[in-house]
Design an enzyme around this catalytic site. Structure first.
Site, PDB file in Angstrom:
ATOM      1  N   HIS A   1      -2.027  -3.737   8.502  1.00  0.00           N
ATOM      2  CA  HIS A   1      -1.453  -2.618   9.203  1.00  0.00           C
ATOM      3  C   HIS A   1      -1.071  -3.234  10.622  1.00  0.00           C
ATOM      4  O   HIS A   1      -1.878  -4.074  11.167  1.00  0.00           O
ATOM      5  CB  HIS A   1      -2.340  -1.286   9.445  1.00  0.00           C
ATOM      6  CG  HIS A   1      -2.451  -0.616   8.307  1.00  0.00           C
ATOM      7  ND1 HIS A   1      -3.584  -1.246   7.168  1.00  0.00           N
ATOM      8  CD2 HIS A   1      -2.054   0.577   7.684  1.00  0.00           C
ATOM      9  CE1 HIS A   1      -3.609  -0.158   6.361  1.00  0.00           C
ATOM     10  NE2 HIS A   1      -2.882   0.699   6.626  1.00  0.00           N
TER      11      HIS A   1
ATOM     12  N   LYS B   1      -0.067  -3.693   0.233  1.00  0.00           N
ATOM     13  CA  LYS B   1       0.188  -2.625   1.097  1.00  0.00           C
ATOM     14  C   LYS B   1       0.510  -3.037   2.266  1.00  0.00           C
ATOM     15  O   LYS B   1      -0.580  -3.825   3.285  1.00  0.00           O
ATOM     16  CB  LYS B   1      -0.826  -1.451   1.173  1.00  0.00           C
ATOM     17  CG  LYS B   1      -0.617  -0.354   1.971  1.00  0.00           C
ATOM     18  CD  LYS B   1      -1.725   0.714   2.145  1.00  0.00           C
ATOM     19  CE  LYS B   1      -1.408   1.763   3.099  1.00  0.00           C
ATOM     20  NZ  LYS B   1      -2.671   2.470   3.449  1.00  0.00           N
TER      21      LYS B   1
END
Length: 221
Positions: free
Chosen positions: A120, A146
Site C-alpha cells: 500500500h 494486491k
C-alpha cells in the site's frame, strides 16, 4: 458480470466477528477478517469460532506502519501469522515488507495456505514503471498480489489500472480516496477476483459498502 465482493470485517470481539461473518457471507462472496482490530489474546478464540467459514475468508493482521491497528512487535506478528496460516483461509495477507522473512514464507507454504502479497501507498501513486517493477517482484513470492495506492488525480487511477494489461492473473489493484473510487469497480472488469467493500462505514478511503455494490449490480442488469 457479477461483482464479486470481499467485506472487510473490523470488529473488536470474537463473538462479534462470528456474528458479522454469518451475516456477511449470505450476501458476499468473501470476507476479510481484520485480526489487527482484535486484542491479541482474542485471536486464537476468533480463529476457532470462525473455522467453518475460513475457505471464504481473507486473513489480515495489518501493523500500524502499514495502516493497520496491530501494535505489537514484528516478532509477535509473525508468530500470529503462522498460527493464522494453520487455519487455511482462502488467502493469508502478508505485506510485501514482511515477505522477505523466509522463515515465515516457508512456514506458511508448508500449511498450503495461499499467500496474498500486499503493498500500500497511503500518500500517492508511483509511476507505472515503478508499479510494474514492484508487481514483478511481488509475483516472485506469490501469484496472488494486491497493490493499493492513493489517487490524487484521475490519472493516478488510470496508472494503477494499467497494471492489468501487463499481468492480470491473480492481481488485485486499485486506488484509495474519492478520486480513485471508480477503480474499485473497474478492477473487477479487468480481472480482479473481487473488490473490497464495507458492511457500512468505510474501513478505507473511498470504499463502497456492500449495499452500494449490490445496488450498482441491479442497475447494471
Amino acid at each position: 458480470m457479477k461483482y464479486k465482493t470481499c467485506v472487510s470485517i473490523a470488529e473488536k470481539t470474537p463473538n462479534k466477528v462470528l456474528s458479522v461473518i454469518k451475516t456477511v457471507l449470505q450476501k458476499s462472496d468473501f470476507a476479510e477478517i481484520r485480526f489487527d482490530f482484535l486484542l491479541t489474546r482474542d485471536i486464537p478464540k476468533t480463529l476457532e469460532l470462525t473455522k467453518k467459514y475460513h475457505k471464504r475468508c481473507v486473513f489480515t493482521l495489518r501493523p500500524k506502519n502499514q495502516g493497520g491497528k496491530f501494535s505489537g512487535t514484528e516478532k509477535e506478528r509473525v508468530s500470529i501469522l503462522k498460527l493464522m496460516a494453520e487455519y487455511n483461509p482462502y488467502f493469508l495477507d502478508i505485506e510485501f515488507s514482511a515477505s522477505h522473512n523466509q522463515d515465515l514464507l516457508s512456514y506458511v507454504r508448508k500449511t498450503k495456505t495461499p499467500i496474498l502479497v500486499s503493498w500500500h501507498d497511503f500518500k500517492r501513486t508511483p509511476s507505472f514503471n515503478e508499479l510494474l517493477k514492484k508487481s514483478q517482484n511481488m509475483k516472485k513470492i506469490s501469484n496472488h498480489i494486491k497493490i493499493v495506492t492513493t489517487a490524487n488525480s484521475i490519472k493516478d487511477t488510470a496508472t494503477i489500472l494499467s497494471l492489468y494489461g501487463k499481468q492480470n492473473s491473480g492481481l488485485i489493484a486499485f486506488t484509495m480516496g474519492e478520486l480513485g473510487r471508480i477503480s474499485r469497480i473497474l478492477c473487477l472488469h479487468l480481472g480482479s477476483p473481487y473488490t473490497y467493500v464495507s458492511l457500512g462505514k468505510p474501513i478505507a478511503p473511498g470504499q463502497f459498502s456492500l449495499d452500494e455494490i449490490k445496488s450498482l449490480q441491479s442497475i447494471k442488469k
